[in-house]
Scaffold this motif. Structure first.
Motif, PDB file in Angstrom:
ATOM      1  N   THR A   1      17.088 136.701  13.010  1.00 13.63           N
ATOM      2  CA  THR A   1      15.904 136.524  13.854  1.00 13.63           C
ATOM      3  C   THR A   1      15.974 135.093  14.372  1.00 13.63           C
ATOM      4  O   THR A   1      16.810 134.299  13.922  1.00 13.63           O
ATOM      5  CB  THR A   1      14.611 136.701  13.035  1.00 13.63           C
ATOM      6  N   ASP A   2      15.077 134.736  15.272  1.00 13.76           N
ATOM      7  CA  ASP A   2      15.049 133.354  15.765  1.00 13.76           C
ATOM      8  C   ASP A   2      14.815 132.378  14.619  1.00 13.76           C
ATOM      9  O   ASP A   2      15.481 131.351  14.514  1.00 13.76           O
ATOM     10  CB  ASP A   2      13.963 133.203  16.838  1.00 13.76           C
ATOM     11  N   GLU A   3      13.899 132.712  13.727  1.00 10.45           N
ATOM     12  CA  GLU A   3      13.596 131.832  12.581  1.00 10.45           C
ATOM     13  C   GLU A   3      14.811 131.662  11.675  1.00 10.45           C
ATOM     14  O   GLU A   3      15.124 130.553  11.231  1.00 10.45           O
ATOM     15  CB  GLU A   3      12.418 132.416  11.785  1.00 10.45           C
ATOM     16  N   ILE A   4      15.507 132.756  11.393  1.00  5.18           N
ATOM     17  CA  ILE A   4      16.676 132.685  10.507  1.00  5.18           C
ATOM     18  C   ILE A   4      17.812 131.927  11.191  1.00  5.18           C
ATOM     19  O   ILE A   4      18.514 131.146  10.549  1.00  5.18           O
ATOM     20  CB  ILE A   4      17.102 134.090  10.040  1.00  5.18           C
TER      21      ILE A   4
ATOM     22  N   THR B   1      17.426 129.490  13.342  1.00  8.83           N
ATOM     23  CA  THR B   1      17.036 128.078  13.277  1.00  8.83           C
ATOM     24  C   THR B   1      17.358 127.494  11.910  1.00  8.83           C
ATOM     25  O   THR B   1      17.911 126.399  11.800  1.00  8.83           O
ATOM     26  CB  THR B   1      15.533 127.920  13.596  1.00  8.83           C
ATOM     27  N   ARG B   2      17.030 128.227  10.853  1.00 12.83           N
ATOM     28  CA  ARG B   2      17.323 127.747   9.490  1.00 12.83           C
ATOM     29  C   ARG B   2      18.827 127.702   9.243  1.00 12.83           C
ATOM     30  O   ARG B   2      19.332 126.772   8.614  1.00 12.83           O
ATOM     31  CB  ARG B   2      16.628 128.644   8.460  1.00 12.83           C
TER      32      ARG B   2
ATOM     33  N   TYR C   1      15.097 134.173   2.499  1.00 10.98           N
ATOM     34  CA  TYR C   1      14.632 135.364   3.233  1.00 10.98           C
ATOM     35  C   TYR C   1      15.074 136.635   2.514  1.00 10.98           C
ATOM     36  O   TYR C   1      15.727 137.490   3.106  1.00 10.98           O
ATOM     37  CB  TYR C   1      15.186 135.356   4.666  1.00 10.98           C
TER      38      TYR C   1
END
Length: 142
Positions: free
Chosen positions: A37-40, A42-43, A100
């Motif tokens: 995902t975008d969040e993953i 980024t991390r 996650y």
């Protein structure tokens, strides 16, 4: 550095070497599952930048899609690229699974996060044909 050279921030110096080594890397999750995902992403970029820093390398560019990531890494000649790749994949897999767990478990099963294979290409500098011609045209002593 020689006065005839223009200063170039990509050219780095070591004790006995002047270098500019860039690698384009592509990693895919096991079974090429759409886990990101975008969040993953980024991390993942943050983690991989930290790992590069530990190797005195620099993550110059990072991006990805749901089922793969691209990295552009500027690294020193003392580092074996395969060792850097192993750490990038190992550390990111461990931390992403830890941070996650539900999301990743929904898309991946078993112990593996990344596919064991990866793509690596040298990047930057002149095209190969230009380098070949430069070498061919050296003034060889007679």
């Amino acid at each position: 550095m020689s006065p005839r050279w223009e200063p170039n921030p990509d050219i780095r110096r070591g004790r006995s070497v002047i270098y500019t080594l860039h690698a384009h890397l592509v990693f895919v999750p096991k079974y090429r599952r759409a886990v990101f995902t975008d969040e993953i992403l980024t991390r993942c970029e943050e983690i991989m930048a930290e790992v590069c820093g530990d190797f005195r390398a620099e993550l110059t560019e990072f991006n990805g899609e749901a089922d793969h990531v691209h990295l552009l890494v500027h690294y020193p000649p003392q580092i074996a690229l395969s060792r850097l790749v192993g750490s990038l994949k190992g550390v990111s897999a461990r931390l992403l699974r830890k941070e996650y767990p539900e999301h990743i478990h929904r898309h991946l099963w078993g112990e593996h996060f990344w596919s064991p294979s990866y793509f690596a290409a040298s990047a930057g500098g002149a095209p190969l044909q230009v380098v070949k011609e430069y070498i061919e045209n050296q003034k060889r002593p007679g």
